[in-house]
Structures are given as C-alpha cells and as structure tokens.
Motif scaffolding. Structure first.
Motif, PDB file in Angstrom:
ATOM      1  N   GLY A  62      57.315  27.591  46.679  1.00 40.66           N
ATOM      2  CA  GLY A  62      56.620  28.097  45.504  1.00 40.66           C
ATOM      3  C   GLY A  62      56.531  29.620  45.472  1.00 40.66           C
ATOM      4  O   GLY A  62      56.110  30.201  44.484  1.00 40.66           O
ATOM      5  N   GLY A  64      59.061  31.577  45.532  1.00 41.48           N
ATOM      6  CA  GLY A  64      60.170  32.099  44.737  1.00 41.48           C
ATOM      7  C   GLY A  64      61.449  32.229  45.542  1.00 41.48           C
ATOM      8  O   GLY A  64      62.347  33.001  45.183  1.00 41.48           O
ATOM      9  N   LYS A  65      61.563  31.465  46.622  1.00 43.55           N
ATOM     10  CA  LYS A  65      62.743  31.556  47.490  1.00 43.55           C
ATOM     11  C   LYS A  65      64.042  31.258  46.748  1.00 43.55           C
ATOM     12  O   LYS A  65      64.984  32.039  46.800  1.00 43.55           O
ATOM     13  N   THR A  66      64.070  30.086  46.117  1.00 39.67           N
ATOM     14  CA  THR A  66      65.318  29.665  45.484  1.00 39.67           C
ATOM     15  C   THR A  66      65.723  30.646  44.377  1.00 39.67           C
ATOM     16  O   THR A  66      66.882  31.042  44.265  1.00 39.67           O
ATOM     17  N   THR A  67      64.742  31.033  43.592  1.00 39.29           N
ATOM     18  CA  THR A  67      65.004  31.997  42.521  1.00 39.29           C
ATOM     19  C   THR A  67      65.525  33.309  43.115  1.00 39.29           C
ATOM     20  O   THR A  67      66.454  33.924  42.572  1.00 39.29           O
ATOM     21  N   LYS A  93      56.935  38.114  42.165  1.00 35.76           N
ATOM     22  CA  LYS A  93      55.852  38.005  41.170  1.00 35.76           C
ATOM     23  C   LYS A  93      55.026  39.283  41.066  1.00 35.76           C
ATOM     24  O   LYS A  93      53.836  39.239  40.759  1.00 35.76           O
ATOM     25  N   ASP A 108      55.458  41.245  38.857  1.00 37.53           N
ATOM     26  CA  ASP A 108      55.294  41.445  37.411  1.00 37.53           C
ATOM     27  C   ASP A 108      53.919  40.991  36.945  1.00 37.53           C
ATOM     28  O   ASP A 108      53.414  41.463  35.952  1.00 37.53           O
ATOM     29  N   GLU A 152      61.000  35.695  36.104  1.00 38.90           N
ATOM     30  CA  GLU A 152      61.641  34.423  36.444  1.00 38.90           C
ATOM     31  C   GLU A 152      63.141  34.402  36.182  1.00 38.90           C
ATOM     32  O   GLU A 152      63.829  33.477  36.599  1.00 38.90           O
TER      33      GLU A 152
END
Ligand code: GDP
Length: 306
Positions: free
Chosen positions: A116, A118-121, A259, A261, A287
């Motif tokens: 959650g 944001g690793k994959t992103t 994040k 932002d 994102e």
C-alpha cells in the motif's frame, strides 16, 4: 502536545508558509521560536534535526542583528538544504555490471516496502523513466502472495512496454521469480531488472528470511545493485518505524518517498535519511506513471518554502 500540534497543522497549511510566517515577524520572541519548532515537528522533520536547525538559525539571527524577512528566508533556505544533505549520491544503478564470470549483467534493483506504500506503482514509474532513456528493462513480480499484485504489475508492463516475469501459481517462491527475472534480463541483454516484492511485515525474522533469500538468489552471478525502500510520506512516525524494520532486514541503498503530493509533511525526508543513512532518490507525486521525480534537495526546499 501532538494533538494540539495536529490541530494547528490543519490551520497552518504548508510548512514553508508557516515557517516564513513566523520568521517575518519584526521581533522573534521565545514563543515564536517555540512555534517554529512545533511547525518543524509537525512536518515530521524529527526532534534532533529540528533542534539543530533552530540552534543554528538563532545563532545566525543574533549575528545578523536583525529579523528582516529577506535574509531570514535565505538563511532558512540554506539551513534546510544543508539538513537534506545535498552531498549524498542519488543516482540509480541503471547500467550493466560485470559479474564474477567476467560477462555483463543487468543492474538489479530490489524494491521493498509495506503493502500500500506504492511499491508496484513506483516500479512502473521508474521503468518508465528508464525506457524513456532508451534503457532495456525487465520486471519481476516477486509478490507471489497476491495474484492481484502480479496482475497489476503486468498491466503496468504492457502499458509501458516492458516484459514482466511472473509465476502462474499463486504462492510460488518469490525468490525463484526474482531469479527468473534476472536470468531473463541477462539473456536479453537488459540494462536493468527491477523486482517488486511482497510487503508482508509479519515479523522481522520472517521478513529477513524472505528478503535475504530473494537477494541471495538474485546475486548468484552478480551482486544486487540497489535495494530501494518505498515509504509513504503520509504515514509519519509509523513509516519511520517500518523503515527501521526493513533496514534491519536488508541493506537499503535508497529511499523512494511516495504520496508527497498529498501532504505537508515533507520533513520526513530529513528524518528518514538521518535514521537510515541512505539518500532519498525519488519522490512520488501522484498515481500516474509520470508522477515520479528525482529528489533534488534545493528544488525540494524551494517547493517547501514556496
Ligand atoms: P503497493 O501495495 O506497495 O505495491 O502499492 P501500490 O503501488 O499498489 O499503490 C497503492 C496505492 O497508492 C495506489 O492507489 C496508488 O495509485 C497509490 N500511489 C502510489 N504512489 C503514489 C503517489 O506518489 N501519490 C499518490 N497520491 N498516490 C500514490
């Protein structure tokens, strides 16, 4: 105290504005200095760096003998940049390395962090940057605990145009997926192999075993070039605790702070670099696949103060 501080954050808006608001007063009283400290703490800079920064500022204000807004702002800017440690090497290992066998191997980047964050992103965003630089990239979906995680990476891979190595079986050995990704990268003459991992923080020993094994099999023919820790900037002290656990489990070489932002808590950059002794290399600012920026201390501080 934190409750009072949080209530204030809701009112005070961005860190820079709050700091400059106090600093531009005609005369700085003790209460003003306290307010400055509160503001820095609220931004998650950490107690020690905040105290150091204020001590230096107090000394400099005394030497200056005035509290004119312009010079104070410049001082604050200088001291914040110094705190962010502009000397750290923030480059990403992105070029092939010569292995023990004397032949070139892709640079390998292991990406770790709690689910959650944001690793994959982040893996997708970094691939996008590398592809734009004409680099050949292979991705490994070593989060084999949730099929959805590998699906998500595969979707990114096809959007960006890079191959994703995954296992068809849910629950497959993440280390073997990582190994397959490195092998595929080598066979294809890739520049970089990025491996996405599961973020299960069950316990430190389990995490150490899992990441240690992935790292070992990835480095059978050439050492792993980077271990990037992905941290969600909005999680504050909790994020710092996670960072420490990961740093004890595996040697982190860089941090990606996601994040940013959605938060006024950019001070976490200072705290996490100091705690782990490794640089923030990228920041996530949204994102979308292009919402990643290299971390540049002076630019970051300017944004904080704007
Ligand atoms: P993982 O479980 O660590 O792999 O996390 P994901 O990559 O699936 O991201 C979790 C959520 O955070 C998703 O909804 C992402 O779109 C979102 N996300 C990731 N990075 C950022 C960022 O820099 N800014 C914002 N606002 N959202 C992000």
């Amino acid at each position: 105290r934190m409750q009072r501080l949080r209530a204030r954050l809701a009112r005070s808006g961005a860190l820079g504005q709050a700091l400059l608001g106090v600093l531009s007063r005609d005369h700085l009283s003790e209460a003003d200095w306290e307010e400055l400290e509160d503001t820095l703490l609220l931004a998650d800079i950490g107690l020690e760096p905040a105290t150091e920064l204020l001590d230096t500022l107090r000394t400099r204000v005394k030497v200056l003998g005035s509290t004119e807004a312009g010079p104070l702002r410049e001082m604050l800017r200088e001291e914040l940049v110094a705190l962010v440690n502009p000397e750290m090497d923030r480059s990403l290992a992105d070029a092939p390395v010569t292995g023990e066998d004397g032949v070139p191997h892709p640079a390998t980047v292991l990406v770790v962090g709690v689910n959650g964050t944001g690793k994959t992103t982040t893996v997708a965003k970094i691939s996008r940057v590398l592809v734009a630089e004409q680099k050949k990239v292979v991705l490994g979906a070593a989060d084999t605990f949730r099929a959805a995680a590998a699906d998500q990476l595969a979707t990114w891979g096809s959007r960006i145009g890079v191959e994703v190595i995954r296992s068809e079986k849910e629950g497959a050995d993440p280390a073997s997926v990582a190994f397959d990704a490195v092998r595929a990268g080598r066979e294809q003459g890739s520049d970089v192999v990025l491996v996405d991992t599961a973020g299960r923080l069950q316990n430190k020993a389990g995490l150490m075993d899992e990441l240690g094994k992935i790292k070992r099999v990835m480095s059978r023919t050439a050492p792993v070039s980077e271990v990037l820790l992905v941290l969600d900037a909005t999680t504050g002290q909790n994020g710092m605790r996670q960072a420490k656990v990961f740093a004890e489990a595996v040697d982190i070489t860089g941090i990606v702070l996601t994040k940013l932002d959605g938060t006024a808590k950019g001070g976490i950059v200072v705290a996490v670099q100091r705690e782990l002794g490794v640089p923030v290399k990228f920041v996530g600012l949204g994102e979308g696949p292009d919402d990643l920026a290299p971390f540049v201390p002076a630019e970051f501080v300017d944004a904080l103060l704007s």
